[in-house]
Design a protein around this motif. Sequence first.
Motif, mmCIF file in Angstrom:
data_model
loop_
_atom_site.group_PDB
_atom_site.id
_atom_site.type_symbol
_atom_site.label_atom_id
_atom_site.label_comp_id
_atom_site.label_asym_id
_atom_site.label_seq_id
_atom_site.Cartn_x
_atom_site.Cartn_y
_atom_site.Cartn_z
ATOM 1 N N ALA A 183 -14.082 3.309 0.921
ATOM 2 C CA ALA A 183 -13.447 2.102 1.467
ATOM 3 C C ALA A 183 -12.208 1.688 0.690
ATOM 4 N N ASN A 184 -11.523 2.669 0.097
ATOM 5 C CA ASN A 184 -10.278 2.366 -0.610
ATOM 6 C C ASN A 184 -9.061 2.432 0.307
ATOM 7 N N THR A 232 -2.717 -13.256 1.286
ATOM 8 C CA THR A 232 -2.742 -13.715 2.680
ATOM 9 C C THR A 232 -2.109 -12.702 3.616
ATOM 10 N N ILE A 233 -0.892 -12.247 3.261
ATOM 11 C CA ILE A 233 -0.213 -11.281 4.120
ATOM 12 C C ILE A 233 -0.903 -9.926 4.073
ATOM 13 N N ALA A 234 -1.498 -9.580 2.907
ATOM 14 C CA ALA A 234 -2.216 -8.303 2.793
ATOM 15 C C ALA A 234 -3.440 -8.291 3.705
ATOM 16 N N GLY A 245 6.967 1.231 0.286
ATOM 17 C CA GLY A 245 5.877 0.786 1.146
ATOM 18 C C GLY A 245 4.988 -0.240 0.451
ATOM 19 N N PHE A 246 4.668 -0.003 -0.813
ATOM 20 C CA PHE A 246 3.836 -0.946 -1.565
ATOM 21 C C PHE A 246 4.482 -2.334 -1.606
ATOM 22 N N TYR A 247 5.826 -2.336 -1.763
ATOM 23 C CA TYR A 247 6.530 -3.613 -1.932
ATOM 24 C C TYR A 247 6.630 -4.385 -0.620
ATOM 25 N N PHE A 248 6.992 -3.690 0.451
ATOM 26 C CA PHE A 248 7.277 -4.376 1.705
ATOM 27 C C PHE A 248 6.083 -4.477 2.647
ATOM 28 N N PHE A 249 4.994 -3.765 2.346
ATOM 29 C CA PHE A 249 3.835 -3.831 3.228
ATOM 30 C C PHE A 249 2.555 -3.923 2.398
ATOM 31 N N PRO A 250 2.345 -5.046 1.706
ATOM 32 C CA PRO A 250 1.090 -5.202 0.973
ATOM 33 C C PRO A 250 -0.085 -5.147 1.944
ATOM 34 N N ALA A 276 -1.729 -2.431 -3.057
ATOM 35 C CA ALA A 276 -0.788 -1.310 -2.912
ATOM 36 C C ALA A 276 -1.538 -0.137 -2.291
ATOM 37 N N ALA A 277 -1.842 -0.268 -1.010
ATOM 38 C CA ALA A 277 -2.684 0.721 -0.333
ATOM 39 C C ALA A 277 -1.954 1.533 0.722
ATOM 40 N N MET A 278 -0.829 1.049 1.186
ATOM 41 C CA MET A 278 -0.076 1.734 2.239
ATOM 42 C C MET A 278 1.308 2.103 1.721
ATOM 43 N N PRO A 279 1.645 3.389 1.631
ATOM 44 C CA PRO A 279 0.885 4.575 2.049
ATOM 45 C C PRO A 279 -0.094 5.025 0.960
#
Length: 302
Positions: A241-242, A71-73, A153-158, A196-199
């Motif tokens: 589109a990754n 949802t948050i992602a 970044g992966f953990y805090f910004f899915p 886990a896309a950002m960054p």
Amino acid sequence: MGEPTEIQQNGGRMPDGATRAARTRTAALRARVREQRRSPARPRLWFELALIGISYWIYSLVRNAVPEQETIAQKHAGWIWDLEHSLGVAVERSVNHAVDSVGWLITGMNYYYATLHFVVTIGVLVWLYRWHPGRYAAVRTVLFVTTAIALVGFYFFPLAPPRLMTDGGFIDTVKTHGTWGSMASGPATHVSNQFAAMPSMHIGWSTWCGLTIFFLARRTWVRVLGLLYPAATLLVIVATANHFWMDAVGGLLCLLVGFLTAGWLYHSWVYRLPQVPARELPAEPVTVPEQWSEPAVSSARR
């Protein structure tokens, strides 16, 4: 009167052996740290292989252990997509559809995404270790710090990648063309965190490789290829589109922190360090002045 003696400074007592030994050890440690900063030693091969293996295991464990908060992602993906539209730079979907229409090209990009990320990075590490041992530890530190920050970044910004956006209109090129090898689509998705896309570490690692090749390679065409590699990678991650292109910006910021950290640790731009550690250089021959040998020759004649 003269300067007070060491005995007077210590109340008439000489420092004991333990104090002297501690001072000696501290001085030796500081000298060793200074030398390591000026001319880093090449790590032992077994230690380096173990370090890389353990580090990658931890990276994979942490990256994939992050809760997949869909949802948050999806919400974060919407934020980025809306921001890009407001800036007039939301080009990902157009690139994705255009490249997908060329079957051989998008298939090649799928395999590029799945393989070169690891192959080229490992290849550059081996090249550094073999031909630039004095720079290896510092340049490798850049890569490690970059990756560590990415995990935060992966953990805090899915973030949902474009291909997984709800009603995003993107094409999942791996599914569409049935290519193999990507952890991003297909049967392997259940063992990899899809959000886990950002960054983007495809950009972080490829730019690290490209800069290393550019600054250290001798042949011009090789240096040019080094610069083209991250540029090609950016096209690939967008076309498949990754990633959003803003994920690439995040990867570059992580890399910048990696370079700054290594520069602080080694007190130098990492590519300016000696190519070969001082301790591995051959000892300079000792030259004896010619006149020193004359008495011996004269006595031999007598």
